[in-house]
Motif scaffolding. Sequence first.
Motif, PDB file in Angstrom:
ATOM      1  N   VAL A  59       0.843  -1.204   0.000  1.00  0.00           N
ATOM      2  CA  VAL A  59       0.000   0.000   0.000  1.00  0.00           C
ATOM      3  C   VAL A  59       0.872   1.247   0.000  1.00  0.00           C
ATOM      4  N   GLN A  60       1.924   1.262   0.826  1.00  0.00           N
ATOM      5  CA  GLN A  60       2.809   2.420   0.849  1.00  0.00           C
ATOM      6  C   GLN A  60       3.647   2.502  -0.426  1.00  0.00           C
ATOM      7  N   ALA A  61       3.971   1.348  -1.000  1.00  0.00           N
ATOM      8  CA  ALA A  61       4.695   1.362  -2.271  1.00  0.00           C
ATOM      9  C   ALA A  61       3.855   1.993  -3.376  1.00  0.00           C
ATOM     10  N   ALA A  62       2.536   1.891  -3.246  1.00  0.00           N
ATOM     11  CA  ALA A  62       1.637   2.526  -4.217  1.00  0.00           C
ATOM     12  C   ALA A  62       1.522   4.025  -3.980  1.00  0.00           C
ATOM     13  N   GLY A  63       2.169   4.543  -2.934  1.00  0.00           N
ATOM     14  CA  GLY A  63       2.157   5.969  -2.667  1.00  0.00           C
ATOM     15  C   GLY A  63       1.076   6.423  -1.717  1.00  0.00           C
ATOM     16  N   LEU A  64       0.403   5.484  -1.066  1.00  0.00           N
ATOM     17  CA  LEU A  64      -0.667   5.840  -0.136  1.00  0.00           C
ATOM     18  C   LEU A  64      -0.096   5.925   1.279  1.00  0.00           C
ATOM     19  N   ARG A  65      -0.038   7.134   1.816  1.00  0.00           N
ATOM     20  CA  ARG A  65       0.477   7.349   3.167  1.00  0.00           C
ATOM     21  C   ARG A  65      -0.417   8.348   3.891  1.00  0.00           C
ATOM     22  N   ARG A  66      -0.533   8.151   5.188  1.00  0.00           N
ATOM     23  CA  ARG A  66      -1.274   9.088   6.017  1.00  0.00           C
ATOM     24  C   ARG A  66      -0.535   9.226   7.342  1.00  0.00           C
ATOM     25  N   ALA A  67       0.171  10.321   7.488  1.00  0.00           N
ATOM     26  CA  ALA A  67       1.015  10.510   8.668  1.00  0.00           C
ATOM     27  C   ALA A  67       0.183  10.558   9.945  1.00  0.00           C
ATOM     28  N   ILE A  68       0.721   9.968  11.001  1.00  0.00           N
ATOM     29  CA  ILE A  68       0.086   9.981  12.315  1.00  0.00           C
ATOM     30  C   ILE A  68       0.502  11.250  13.031  1.00  0.00           C
ATOM     31  N   ARG A  69      -0.452  12.077  13.402  1.00  0.00           N
ATOM     32  CA  ARG A  69      -0.122  13.366  14.019  1.00  0.00           C
ATOM     33  C   ARG A  69       0.356  13.214  15.453  1.00  0.00           C
ATOM     34  N   SER A  70      -0.301  12.361  16.218  1.00  0.00           N
ATOM     35  CA  SER A  70       0.068  12.193  17.640  1.00  0.00           C
ATOM     36  C   SER A  70       1.181  11.162  17.751  1.00  0.00           C
TER      37      SER A  70
END
Length: 238
Positions: A53-64
């Motif tokens: 999934v991350q290799a496909a460019g899908l990332r969502r940073a964790i703020r906390s």
Amino acid sequence: MSSSSIGKVFRLFGNGCFPFSLASCPASRSEAIFLLHSIPAVTYTVLLPLILVQAAGLRRAIRSERLIGLPFGMGLGFLYSVTTISGPPLAILFNNQGLVKKEFRAGLGLIRVVESSLTAIAYYHLGLFTAESQSILLMIIPSVLVGIPLGAYLIRRLDAETFRRICMSFDAWVVGFGLSRVLIELKLMESPWAYSVMLIAILLDTYLLYIFFTVQRPAARRSEALSAPLTPSGGGGS
């Protein structure tokens, strides 16, 4: 490795450093052997889709970040102590949080030194070091001595996004191989059919690499060129 890079890693793992250290020591040999046969299969099965999934460019940073330091640090230390798996989970976290090359290297170096030192002490007291493992170590050291400067030379010539993508690609191949081996050891699949899992992971990652270098990366470069400030052209007036 700059002090700012190390500081960012400490902020990420600050609340989890002490539990991480404690979790790096398995309680007994019998528990370690049991976990060695049961945990890797689950670990690889969870990690492989996350990596792709991350290799496909899908990332969502964790703020906390402080909230994840404790559970992630404890889980990583426990996982490393019983299976020596830590690189792919760390790469997933660092990539997801957007760490670039220096921060990525600082994070891996800092965490690996801590976990390797504590686990080596625990393994020594459990009597897990053998003559065979020492002979393998002598074979690995020359490759490491060559690989470290070569990697340092190449990493300076990669942009941040390409570096992240190659890291995820490498992890996908390694985790695919690890999952295939675990399936054979648990007698869930026979060799060579178990390696079809690794082959599927390689094919998917190769396709994602093709998309990245032929579509996503050129589009990102065009976007950077368009957003760059126009520089005044040299030359005389009319």
